[in-house]
Motif scaffolding. Structure first.
Motif, PDB file in Angstrom:
ATOM      1  N   THR A 125       0.850  -1.184   0.000  1.00  0.00           N
ATOM      2  CA  THR A 125       0.000   0.000   0.000  1.00  0.00           C
ATOM      3  C   THR A 125       0.890   1.240   0.000  1.00  0.00           C
ATOM      4  OG1 THR A 125      -0.091   0.002   2.419  1.00  0.00           O
ATOM      5  CG2 THR A 125      -1.819  -1.220   1.258  1.00  0.00           C
ATOM      6  N   GLU A 126       0.246   2.416  -0.030  1.00  0.00           N
ATOM      7  CA  GLU A 126       1.025   3.661  -0.039  1.00  0.00           C
ATOM      8  C   GLU A 126       1.900   3.782   1.195  1.00  0.00           C
ATOM      9  OE1 GLU A 126      -0.897   7.425  -0.564  1.00  0.00           O
ATOM     10  OE2 GLU A 126      -2.037   6.645  -2.252  1.00  0.00           O
ATOM     11  N   GLU A 127       1.437   3.195   2.302  1.00  0.00           N
ATOM     12  CA  GLU A 127       2.141   3.366   3.576  1.00  0.00           C
ATOM     13  C   GLU A 127       3.125   2.232   3.888  1.00  0.00           C
ATOM     14  OE1 GLU A 127      -0.462   4.807   6.532  1.00  0.00           O
ATOM     15  OE2 GLU A 127       0.898   4.414   8.188  1.00  0.00           O
ATOM     16  N   MET A 128       2.794   1.017   3.467  1.00  0.00           N
ATOM     17  CA  MET A 128       3.564  -0.151   3.907  1.00  0.00           C
ATOM     18  C   MET A 128       3.888  -1.111   2.756  1.00  0.00           C
ATOM     19  SD  MET A 128       4.200  -0.511   7.163  1.00  0.00           S
ATOM     20  CE  MET A 128       3.614  -0.743   8.822  1.00  0.00           C
ATOM     21  N   ARG A 129       5.074  -1.711   2.822  1.00  0.00           N
ATOM     22  CA  ARG A 129       5.419  -2.802   1.905  1.00  0.00           C
ATOM     23  C   ARG A 129       5.528  -4.083   2.731  1.00  0.00           C
ATOM     24  NH1 ARG A 129      10.455  -1.342  -0.118  1.00  0.00           N
ATOM     25  NH2 ARG A 129      11.488  -2.894   1.157  1.00  0.00           N
ATOM     26  N   PRO A 130       4.498  -4.952   2.675  1.00  0.00           N
ATOM     27  CA  PRO A 130       4.507  -6.170   3.501  1.00  0.00           C
ATOM     28  C   PRO A 130       5.562  -7.174   3.034  1.00  0.00           C
ATOM     29  CG  PRO A 130       2.292  -5.654   2.692  1.00  0.00           C
ATOM     30  CD  PRO A 130       3.263  -4.831   1.905  1.00  0.00           C
ATOM     31  N   GLN A 131       6.117  -7.890   4.009  1.00  0.00           N
ATOM     32  CA  GLN A 131       7.129  -8.904   3.691  1.00  0.00           C
ATOM     33  C   GLN A 131       7.135  -9.967   4.792  1.00  0.00           C
ATOM     34  OE1 GLN A 131      10.973  -7.155   2.792  1.00  0.00           O
ATOM     35  NE2 GLN A 131      12.028  -9.103   3.052  1.00  0.00           N
ATOM     36  N   TRP A 132       7.225 -11.241   4.389  1.00  0.00           N
ATOM     37  CA  TRP A 132       7.325 -12.331   5.365  1.00  0.00           C
ATOM     38  C   TRP A 132       8.761 -12.494   5.826  1.00  0.00           C
ATOM     39  CZ3 TRP A 132       3.120 -14.372   7.463  1.00  0.00           C
ATOM     40  CH2 TRP A 132       1.930 -14.428   6.739  1.00  0.00           C
ATOM     41  N   PHE A 133       8.927 -12.798   7.123  1.00  0.00           N
ATOM     42  CA  PHE A 133      10.243 -13.116   7.678  1.00  0.00           C
ATOM     43  C   PHE A 133      10.146 -14.420   8.456  1.00  0.00           C
ATOM     44  CE2 PHE A 133      10.377  -8.591   6.989  1.00  0.00           C
ATOM     45  CZ  PHE A 133      11.654  -8.382   6.492  1.00  0.00           C
ATOM     46  N   SER A 134      11.272 -15.133   8.524  1.00  0.00           N
ATOM     47  CA  SER A 134      11.298 -16.388   9.267  1.00  0.00           C
ATOM     48  C   SER A 134      11.368 -16.115  10.759  1.00  0.00           C
ATOM     49  CB  SER A 134      12.531 -17.188   8.844  1.00  0.00           C
ATOM     50  OG  SER A 134      12.689 -18.280   9.706  1.00  0.00           O
ATOM     51  N   VAL A 135      10.604 -16.869  11.549  1.00  0.00           N
ATOM     52  CA  VAL A 135      10.728 -16.734  13.001  1.00  0.00           C
ATOM     53  C   VAL A 135      11.576 -17.862  13.585  1.00  0.00           C
ATOM     54  CG1 VAL A 135       8.508 -15.577  13.220  1.00  0.00           C
ATOM     55  CG2 VAL A 135       8.642 -18.020  13.615  1.00  0.00           C
ATOM     56  N   GLU A 136      12.012 -18.802  12.770  1.00  0.00           N
ATOM     57  CA  GLU A 136      12.676 -19.994  13.299  1.00  0.00           C
ATOM     58  C   GLU A 136      13.920 -19.671  14.115  1.00  0.00           C
ATOM     59  OE1 GLU A 136      13.083 -22.439   9.906  1.00  0.00           O
ATOM     60  OE2 GLU A 136      11.020 -23.141  10.057  1.00  0.00           O
ATOM     61  N   GLN A 137      14.724 -18.717  13.670  1.00  0.00           N
ATOM     62  CA  GLN A 137      15.954 -18.411  14.383  1.00  0.00           C
ATOM     63  C   GLN A 137      15.763 -17.300  15.396  1.00  0.00           C
ATOM     64  OE1 GLN A 137      18.821 -17.459  11.397  1.00  0.00           O
ATOM     65  NE2 GLN A 137      19.403 -19.595  11.188  1.00  0.00           N
ATOM     66  N   ASN A 138      14.582 -16.677  15.387  1.00  0.00           N
ATOM     67  CA  ASN A 138      14.416 -15.479  16.185  1.00  0.00           C
ATOM     68  C   ASN A 138      13.546 -15.662  17.410  1.00  0.00           C
ATOM     69  OD1 ASN A 138      14.692 -14.478  13.185  1.00  0.00           O
ATOM     70  ND2 ASN A 138      15.516 -12.931  14.564  1.00  0.00           N
ATOM     71  N   ALA A 139      12.940 -16.825  17.540  1.00  0.00           N
ATOM     72  CA  ALA A 139      11.937 -16.971  18.590  1.00  0.00           C
ATOM     73  C   ALA A 139      12.509 -16.682  19.979  1.00  0.00           C
ATOM     74  CB  ALA A 139      11.328 -18.361  18.557  1.00  0.00           C
ATOM     75  N   TRP A 162      12.220  -0.667  15.492  1.00  0.00           N
ATOM     76  CA  TRP A 162      12.336   0.120  16.716  1.00  0.00           C
ATOM     77  C   TRP A 162      13.185  -0.658  17.723  1.00  0.00           C
ATOM     78  CZ3 TRP A 162      10.771   5.051  17.563  1.00  0.00           C
ATOM     79  CH2 TRP A 162       9.874   5.604  16.654  1.00  0.00           C
ATOM     80  N   ALA A 163      13.982   0.110  18.541  1.00  0.00           N
ATOM     81  CA  ALA A 163      14.945  -0.515  19.455  1.00  0.00           C
ATOM     82  C   ALA A 163      14.280  -1.364  20.539  1.00  0.00           C
ATOM     83  CB  ALA A 163      15.808   0.559  20.111  1.00  0.00           C
ATOM     84  N   ASP A 164      12.982  -1.138  20.790  1.00  0.00           N
ATOM     85  CA  ASP A 164      12.295  -1.919  21.828  1.00  0.00           C
ATOM     86  C   ASP A 164      11.834  -3.289  21.338  1.00  0.00           C
ATOM     87  OD1 ASP A 164      10.453   0.339  20.588  1.00  0.00           O
ATOM     88  OD2 ASP A 164       9.200  -1.424  20.866  1.00  0.00           O
ATOM     89  N   ASP A 165      11.736  -3.443  20.028  1.00  0.00           N
ATOM     90  CA  ASP A 165      11.107  -4.657  19.481  1.00  0.00           C
ATOM     91  C   ASP A 165      11.769  -5.973  19.906  1.00  0.00           C
ATOM     92  OD1 ASP A 165       9.618  -2.670  18.341  1.00  0.00           O
ATOM     93  OD2 ASP A 165       9.822  -3.360  16.290  1.00  0.00           O
ATOM     94  N   PRO A 166      13.118  -6.033  20.011  1.00  0.00           N
ATOM     95  CA  PRO A 166      13.717  -7.322  20.414  1.00  0.00           C
ATOM     96  C   PRO A 166      13.306  -7.781  21.808  1.00  0.00           C
ATOM     97  CG  PRO A 166      15.387  -5.868  19.467  1.00  0.00           C
ATOM     98  CD  PRO A 166      14.145  -5.039  19.639  1.00  0.00           C
TER      99      PRO A 166
END
Ligand SMILES: Nc1[nH]c(=O)nc2c1ncn2[C@H]1C[C@H](O)[C@@H](COP(=O)(O)OP(=O)(O)OP(=O)(O)O)O1
Length: 204
Positions: A125-139, A162-166
């Motif tokens: 959309t005008e605001e966002m470009r959606p993209q899938w990411f793997s959660v396997e290594q990040n859980a 954002w720095a809080d997300d992790p």
């Protein structure tokens, strides 16, 4: 462990602190605006959006925005997901985040949602470009395997978020409810932060 819930958040005493740090005092709160942030989690992958404009431009995040007058938070979350990614989902509440940013007059109270299914076709959309990411290594928030993944999707791009997300995204991925607050300086860095896991039955 005794915990001190930061101003702006409410929860019972049975929270489990997972991170805290920074300066001594929380920034005083003058005005609070309600926001939403929604994530789709499916088959070991998570849908993020690359923000093309406005607040948080050039960062990856979930899909969300302000709760409009007359709307409930979950209604706003469903509407924003539709507006920003073109899809509809049965969103479930996962946590609450509270942020201040030194050059923004209001504080952000953000209801965070997730769904494991969606309908419609994901579209840019005008605001966002959606993209899938793997959660396997990040859980767990750690990389088990430095530069190789069996997934066809890249790992979650925490360095472009954002720095809080992790602190809290791994909890959302694992279905563990959370609350947290961070105060950001004008340089975009966290000056003070606190994050906690809350019991599943808690009404956040
Ligand atoms: N520190 C932070 N970490 C994070 O992960 N998400 C944050 C954040 N601070 C704000 N957000 C999210 C909440 C929300 O999903 C989004 C801000 O929404 P928008 O930029 O879409 O707001 P707008 O003021 O443009 O509202 P709308 O016009 O209603 O879309 O950023």
């Amino acid at each position: 462990m005794q915990s001190i819930i930061p101003p702006g958040l409410s929860a019972g005493e049975d929270v489990t602190e997972i991170a805290k740090g920074g300066v001594q005092e929380w920034t005083p709160i003058e005005q609070v605006k309600l926001y939403t942030n929604a994530f789709i989690l499916q088959d070991n992958k998570i849908l993020l959006g690359y923000k093309k404009r406005g607040f948080g431009k050039d960062l990856y995040n979930g899909f969300g925005g302000k709760v409009d007058p007359g709307e409930t938070s979950v209604e706003a979350a469903v509407r924003e997901l539709q507006e920003e990614a073109g899809i509809t989902a049965p969103l479930r509440h996962s946590g609450v985040l509270f942020f201040t940013v030194s050059d923004v007059a209001h504080a952000f109270y953000i209801d965070v949602y997730y769904a494991n299914e969606y309908s419609g076709t994901i579209e840019e959309t005008e605001e966002m470009r959606p993209q899938w990411f793997s959660v396997e290594q990040n859980a767990t928030g750690t990389q088990h395997n430095s530069n190789k993944t069996d997934s066809e999707f890249a790992p979650i791009p925490y360095e472009q978020m954002w720095a809080d997300d992790p602190f809290w995204l791994p909890l959302l991925i694992q279905g563990r409810p959370f609350i947290g607050r961070a105060d950001f300086g004008a340089d975009g860095r966290m000056q003070k932060w606190w994050f906690a896991e809350i019991p599943v039955s808690s009404d956040v």
